[in-house]
Scaffold this active site. Structure first.
Site, mmCIF file in Angstrom:
data_model
loop_
_atom_site.group_PDB
_atom_site.id
_atom_site.type_symbol
_atom_site.label_atom_id
_atom_site.label_comp_id
_atom_site.label_asym_id
_atom_site.label_seq_id
_atom_site.Cartn_x
_atom_site.Cartn_y
_atom_site.Cartn_z
ATOM 1 N N VAL A 86 -0.231 -3.111 -1.158
ATOM 2 C CA VAL A 86 -0.125 -2.652 0.438
ATOM 3 C C VAL A 86 0.416 -1.392 0.744
ATOM 4 C CG1 VAL A 86 0.358 -5.291 1.070
ATOM 5 C CG2 VAL A 86 2.338 -4.272 0.320
ATOM 6 N N LYS A 132 0.350 -13.289 -4.726
ATOM 7 C CA LYS A 132 -0.674 -12.204 -3.850
ATOM 8 C C LYS A 132 -1.465 -13.471 -3.481
ATOM 9 C CE LYS A 132 -0.403 -7.956 -5.732
ATOM 10 N NZ LYS A 132 -0.169 -6.848 -6.680
ATOM 11 N N SER A 169 -1.107 4.354 2.376
ATOM 12 C CA SER A 169 0.184 4.614 3.775
ATOM 13 C C SER A 169 -0.753 6.465 3.713
ATOM 14 C CB SER A 169 1.610 5.056 3.285
ATOM 15 O OG SER A 169 2.190 5.790 2.114
ATOM 16 N N CYS A 197 8.502 -3.515 2.482
ATOM 17 C CA CYS A 197 7.939 -1.954 1.208
ATOM 18 C C CYS A 197 7.490 -0.904 2.654
ATOM 19 C CB CYS A 197 6.433 -2.311 1.247
ATOM 20 S SG CYS A 197 5.267 -1.310 0.425
#
Length: 248
Positions: free
Chosen positions: A69, A56, A83, A29
């Site tokens: 995520v 998950k 992020s 990712c």
């Protein structure tokens, strides 16, 4: 430090919390990669728990409402997600090695560089993961965005966008630039030709030399192998298989 060598999935137990920052991520990712780079660049002790995003584990929703995520557990049972939110928090909570520009105007300009880069990211995701949806405009969008980034590098005249040292803006863009090298392996229209991208490619080589990058770098063929597993409908490639040539 990594707490799990595999990507945990439905039914797997949550590893015990040991008091350090804990990042929930997926090895391939790019958004999670942004956080890994910032944690590494700032020399912040942390652990990583890898998540299987197709199966998950139930407890990931306790840290990220959508089960996405990255998510950062900063206290036991308490987490941040997204992020950009995580990295801004890390830079301000751990100020010893600042990664954001101190000048408000330059911070705003850096944010615009990232915003403008989003069109390139969209074209990349289409080319890598949805090639059947690829339109003639996508390579053009991809290259126009990269030309704009190269022009910004030339205008700033420094080794990195942040300056003579890499900063937040560089670590925010890098996970995608790293993956772009895999696109020509499947579609030559996305190749970064040196005659057109000399400044950009020089910048990318400088990024590859940074300790924060080298510790997490994967070669293009690994990314190509991983994305191809989704495109071909083979059910996704396990991280352990994709990383067989480079240990986690």
């Amino acid at each position: 430090m990594k707490m799990t060598e595999k990507h945990l999935q439905t039914g797997d137990a949550l590893p015990p919390y040991n008091g350090r920052l804990r990042l929930f991520a997926m090895r391939f990712c790019p958004y999670a990669g942004r956080c890994v780079l910032v944690l590494n660049a700032k020399n912040i002790p942390y652990d990583v728990v890898y998540i299987n995003l197709t199966k998950k584990p139930e407890w990931i929703f306790n840290f990220s409402p959508k089960g996405a995520v990255p998510a950062l557990e900063y206290q036991k049972g308490k987490a941040l997600f997204d992020s950009n939110v995580i990295n801004t928090y890390l830079d301000e909570e751990y100020p010893e090695y600042p990664l954001q520009a101190t000048d408000p105007l330059r911070r705003a300009q850096d944010q615009l560089v990232v915003e403008n880069f989003n069109t390139v990211i969209t074209a990349y995701f289409t080319a890598a993961y949805n090639p059947q949806g690829l339109q003639p405009s996508h390579p053009e969008i991809f290259h126009k965005g990269l030309e704009l980034l190269q022009k910004e590098l030339e205008t700033r005249g420094t080794e990195f966008l942040h300056g003579e040292e890499a900063g937040m803006v560089d670590y925010t863009l890098w996970p995608f630039l790293e993956r772009f090298e895999a696109l020509p392996l499947g579609n030559a229209e996305f190749a970064l030709d040196k005659s057109n991208y000399e400044t950009l490619l020089t910048y990318m080589e400088s990024m590859k030399q940074l300790p924060a990058v080298t510790s997490n770098y994967l070669p293009p063929d690994i990314y190509a192998k991983f994305t191809d597993s989704f495109v071909t409908g083979s059910g996704g490639l396990r991280a352990s298989e994709a990383l067989s040539t480079k240990p986690l």
